[in-house]
Structure formats: structure tokens, C-alpha cells
Design a protein around this motif. Structure first.
Motif, PDB file in Angstrom:
ATOM      1  N   ASP A  83       4.564   1.577  -8.790  1.00 56.90           N
ATOM      2  CA  ASP A  83       4.767   0.557  -9.820  1.00 56.90           C
ATOM      3  C   ASP A  83       6.056   0.837 -10.584  1.00 56.90           C
ATOM      4  O   ASP A  83       6.615   1.932 -10.536  1.00 56.90           O
ATOM      5  N   GLU A  84       6.549  -0.191 -11.281  1.00 56.97           N
ATOM      6  CA  GLU A  84       7.851  -0.102 -11.937  1.00 56.97           C
ATOM      7  C   GLU A  84       7.923   1.038 -12.940  1.00 56.97           C
ATOM      8  O   GLU A  84       8.923   1.769 -12.988  1.00 56.97           O
ATOM      9  N   ALA A  85       6.905   1.214 -13.749  1.00 54.03           N
ATOM     10  CA  ALA A  85       6.939   2.276 -14.760  1.00 54.03           C
ATOM     11  C   ALA A  85       7.054   3.642 -14.090  1.00 54.03           C
ATOM     12  O   ALA A  85       7.805   4.513 -14.560  1.00 54.03           O
ATOM     13  N   THR A  86       6.333   3.838 -13.002  1.00 51.94           N
ATOM     14  CA  THR A  86       6.389   5.113 -12.276  1.00 51.94           C
ATOM     15  C   THR A  86       7.769   5.334 -11.680  1.00 51.94           C
ATOM     16  O   THR A  86       8.332   6.433 -11.770  1.00 51.94           O
ATOM     17  N   LEU A  87       8.332   4.279 -11.067  1.00 52.13           N
ATOM     18  CA  LEU A  87       9.673   4.403 -10.479  1.00 52.13           C
ATOM     19  C   LEU A  87      10.692   4.803 -11.540  1.00 52.13           C
ATOM     20  O   LEU A  87      11.474   5.734 -11.341  1.00 52.13           O
ATOM     21  N   VAL A 139      15.487  -0.945  -8.795  1.00 49.55           N
ATOM     22  CA  VAL A 139      14.074  -1.202  -9.074  1.00 49.55           C
ATOM     23  C   VAL A 139      13.821  -2.708  -9.108  1.00 49.55           C
ATOM     24  O   VAL A 139      12.849  -3.203  -8.522  1.00 49.55           O
ATOM     25  N   GLU A 140      14.689  -3.438  -9.765  1.00 45.39           N
ATOM     26  CA  GLU A 140      14.542  -4.897  -9.821  1.00 45.39           C
ATOM     27  C   GLU A 140      14.777  -5.531  -8.448  1.00 45.39           C
ATOM     28  O   GLU A 140      14.058  -6.456  -8.055  1.00 45.39           O
ATOM     29  N   ALA A 141      15.772  -5.052  -7.724  1.00 40.34           N
ATOM     30  CA  ALA A 141      16.034  -5.568  -6.379  1.00 40.34           C
ATOM     31  C   ALA A 141      14.850  -5.287  -5.457  1.00 40.34           C
ATOM     32  O   ALA A 141      14.490  -6.130  -4.620  1.00 40.34           O
ATOM     33  N   TYR A 142      14.232  -4.120  -5.623  1.00 42.48           N
ATOM     34  CA  TYR A 142      13.052  -3.785  -4.833  1.00 42.48           C
ATOM     35  C   TYR A 142      11.899  -4.738  -5.150  1.00 42.48           C
ATOM     36  O   TYR A 142      11.219  -5.227  -4.242  1.00 42.48           O
ATOM     37  N   ALA A 143      11.674  -5.006  -6.430  1.00 48.94           N
ATOM     38  CA  ALA A 143      10.589  -5.915  -6.819  1.00 48.94           C
ATOM     39  C   ALA A 143      10.795  -7.287  -6.179  1.00 48.94           C
ATOM     40  O   ALA A 143       9.838  -7.888  -5.667  1.00 48.94           O
ATOM     41  N   GLU A 144      12.021  -7.772  -6.178  1.00 47.34           N
ATOM     42  CA  GLU A 144      12.316  -9.073  -5.567  1.00 47.34           C
ATOM     43  C   GLU A 144      12.084  -9.034  -4.058  1.00 47.34           C
ATOM     44  O   GLU A 144      11.468  -9.935  -3.491  1.00 47.34           O
ATOM     45  N   ALA A 145      12.580  -7.997  -3.392  1.00 48.55           N
ATOM     46  CA  ALA A 145      12.381  -7.870  -1.949  1.00 48.55           C
ATOM     47  C   ALA A 145      10.895  -7.757  -1.616  1.00 48.55           C
ATOM     48  O   ALA A 145      10.424  -8.352  -0.636  1.00 48.55           O
ATOM     49  N   SER A 146      10.143  -7.040  -2.442  1.00 50.59           N
ATOM     50  CA  SER A 146       8.708  -6.882  -2.209  1.00 50.59           C
ATOM     51  C   SER A 146       7.995  -8.227  -2.264  1.00 50.59           C
ATOM     52  O   SER A 146       7.112  -8.507  -1.456  1.00 50.59           O
ATOM     53  N   THR A 203       2.485   5.015  -3.528  1.00 50.72           N
ATOM     54  CA  THR A 203       2.678   6.426  -3.897  1.00 50.72           C
ATOM     55  C   THR A 203       2.535   6.670  -5.392  1.00 50.72           C
ATOM     56  O   THR A 203       2.761   7.786  -5.847  1.00 50.72           O
ATOM     57  N   THR A 204       2.136   5.644  -6.139  1.00 56.72           N
ATOM     58  CA  THR A 204       2.083   5.758  -7.597  1.00 56.72           C
ATOM     59  C   THR A 204       1.323   7.007  -8.038  1.00 56.72           C
ATOM     60  O   THR A 204       1.782   7.745  -8.911  1.00 56.72           O
ATOM     61  N   ASP A 205       0.181   7.251  -7.427  1.00 56.64           N
ATOM     62  CA  ASP A 205      -0.661   8.378  -7.830  1.00 56.64           C
ATOM     63  C   ASP A 205      -0.779   9.440  -6.743  1.00 56.64           C
ATOM     64  O   ASP A 205      -1.733  10.225  -6.753  1.00 56.64           O
ATOM     65  N   LEU A 206       0.176   9.472  -5.808  1.00 59.86           N
ATOM     66  CA  LEU A 206       0.120  10.425  -4.707  1.00 59.86           C
ATOM     67  C   LEU A 206       1.232  11.455  -4.799  1.00 59.86           C
ATOM     68  O   LEU A 206       2.332  11.142  -5.250  1.00 59.86           O
ATOM     69  N   THR A 207       0.952  12.649  -4.341  1.00 60.89           N
ATOM     70  CA  THR A 207       2.006  13.631  -4.132  1.00 60.89           C
ATOM     71  C   THR A 207       2.734  13.252  -2.840  1.00 60.89           C
ATOM     72  O   THR A 207       2.193  12.499  -2.011  1.00 60.89           O
ATOM     73  N   PRO A 208       3.935  13.770  -2.622  1.00 59.05           N
ATOM     74  CA  PRO A 208       4.611  13.493  -1.353  1.00 59.05           C
ATOM     75  C   PRO A 208       3.787  13.936  -0.130  1.00 59.05           C
ATOM     76  O   PRO A 208       3.777  13.238   0.883  1.00 59.05           O
ATOM     77  N   ALA A 209       3.066  15.039  -0.239  1.00 60.15           N
ATOM     78  CA  ALA A 209       2.231  15.494   0.884  1.00 60.15           C
ATOM     79  C   ALA A 209       1.102  14.502   1.155  1.00 60.15           C
ATOM     80  O   ALA A 209       0.786  14.207   2.316  1.00 60.15           O
ATOM     81  N   GLN A 210       0.500  13.978   0.101  1.00 62.62           N
ATOM     82  CA  GLN A 210      -0.560  12.985   0.277  1.00 62.62           C
ATOM     83  C   GLN A 210      -0.003  11.695   0.871  1.00 62.62           C
ATOM     84  O   GLN A 210      -0.624  11.089   1.746  1.00 62.62           O
TER      85      GLN A 210
END
Length: 173
Positions: free
Chosen positions: A111-115, A135-142, A155-162
Motif C-alpha cells: 500500500d502507498e503508506a508502506t511504500l 509511487v503515483e505512477a505505480y498506482a496508475e499502472a496498477s 508485500t505490505t506485511d511480509l518480509t522479503p523471505a516470506q
């Protein structure tokens, strides 16, 4: 095969790619940003377009570099690279397909706040207007094409390994 980890700055592409590489036999990381960096070293420089992805040579050079590396090494390339312009993604993915290279396109989403928090807290690159602008360009592309063109791992609540575990699990489906 290529596992393309897409998403914007702060989504965890680089960190996740290291873990994906560890989980896949014969995997190598190829950061297509290095192709852009090579183009940036051309003197005198190429036209200032604000992003090396806008230079027409970047996209086919990414395809050709990946093709030649895979032909030489075999295995899997893990490619952590943001591509937010649909036409650019189509050019790259079509170019790879034309060479018979399978691509699993995975978007790492947060999510944007996390990014924004991750960008501001990055101790290696530090916060930057360039990274925040994506971040804004990503939101538009999404909203318009990106999430429909890929498998999405939040990945908002995930570690990179998860996150890597989820990516690899999806590859097995």
C-alpha cells in the motif's frame, strides 16, 4: 525461464529477488537497471528523458542481454525491475516470447503508506523525489493494466523471505 519481479520502489523487489534466487535451483539475478546504467554512461549523453526506460535502445537491449545470458547459463533469471509503462512491458515480454523464453510476471505490491515509509527509511539509497514520484505512477499502472498483466503478491506485511516464498509457490502452480 525468467521470473520478472515488478512493482515500484519500496515494494521489496531487490530484497525479495535474493531470496527467490536461493529458493530456485540454477537461478541468477539479472538487474536490468544495469543496462540503463550502461546507456547513461554514453558520452556525450543520450537525450534527457527523465528515465532510461524511455530510451528506445533500453528495451531491446534488456531482451537481448537476458536471451544471451540464458543461452549461456541456462536455469532461471530473476529480474527485479520496475516497468510501469504498458507499451514497454509489451515490447519486452513480446521480445522474450519471440525467443521462446517463458516469463512469469509477478508484481510485488504494497500500500502507498508502506511504500512511502520504506522509501523514506531506506538506509542505502535514502529518500528521493524520483522514487516517491513512482509511487503515483505505480498506482496508475496498477489500476489500468499492471495487476491484470501479472500475478500479484502483497508485500505490505511480509518480509522479503516470506514474499519470496509466495512467489516461488505461485511458480509451482
Amino acid at each position: 525461464m525468467i521470473v520478472w519481479l515488478n512493482g515500484t520502489h519500496g515494494a521489496g523487489k531487490t530484497a525479495t529477488s535474493i531470496h527467490v534466487q536461493r529458493l530456485l535451483p540454477d537461478a541468477r539475478i539479472f538487474d536490468a537497471e544495469k543496462v540503463g546504467e550502461a546507456l547513461m554512461d554514453i558520452t556525450p549523453g543520450l537525450p534527457e528523458l527523465g528515465n532510461f526506460q524511455h530510451w528506445p535502445p533500453w528495451r531491446p537491449l534488456v531482451v537481448e542481454t537476458a536471451r544471451h545470458v540464458l543461452a549461456y547459463t541456462g536455469g532461471t533469471l530473476v529480474m527485479p525491475m520496475t516497468v510501469l509503462v504498458e507499451a514497454y512491458w509489451n515490447e519486452i515480454s513480446t521480445g522474450l516470447a519471440d525467443h521462446g523464453i517463458g516469463v512469469r510476471h509477478v508484481v510485488l505490491h504494497a500500500d502507498e503508506a508502506t511504500l512511502r515509509r520504506r522509501i523514506d527509511g531506506d538506509t542505502t539509497l535514502g529518500p528521493s523525489p524520483f522514487r516517491h514520484a513512482h509511487v503515483e505512477a505505480y498506482a496508475e499502472a496498477s489500476r489500468t493494466w499492471l495487476h491484470a498483466a501479472a500475478e500479484v503478491v502483497d508485500t505490505t506485511d511480509l518480509t522479503p523471505a516470506q514474499a519470496a516464498g509466495q512467489v516461488v509457490d505461485r511458480l509451482r502452480l
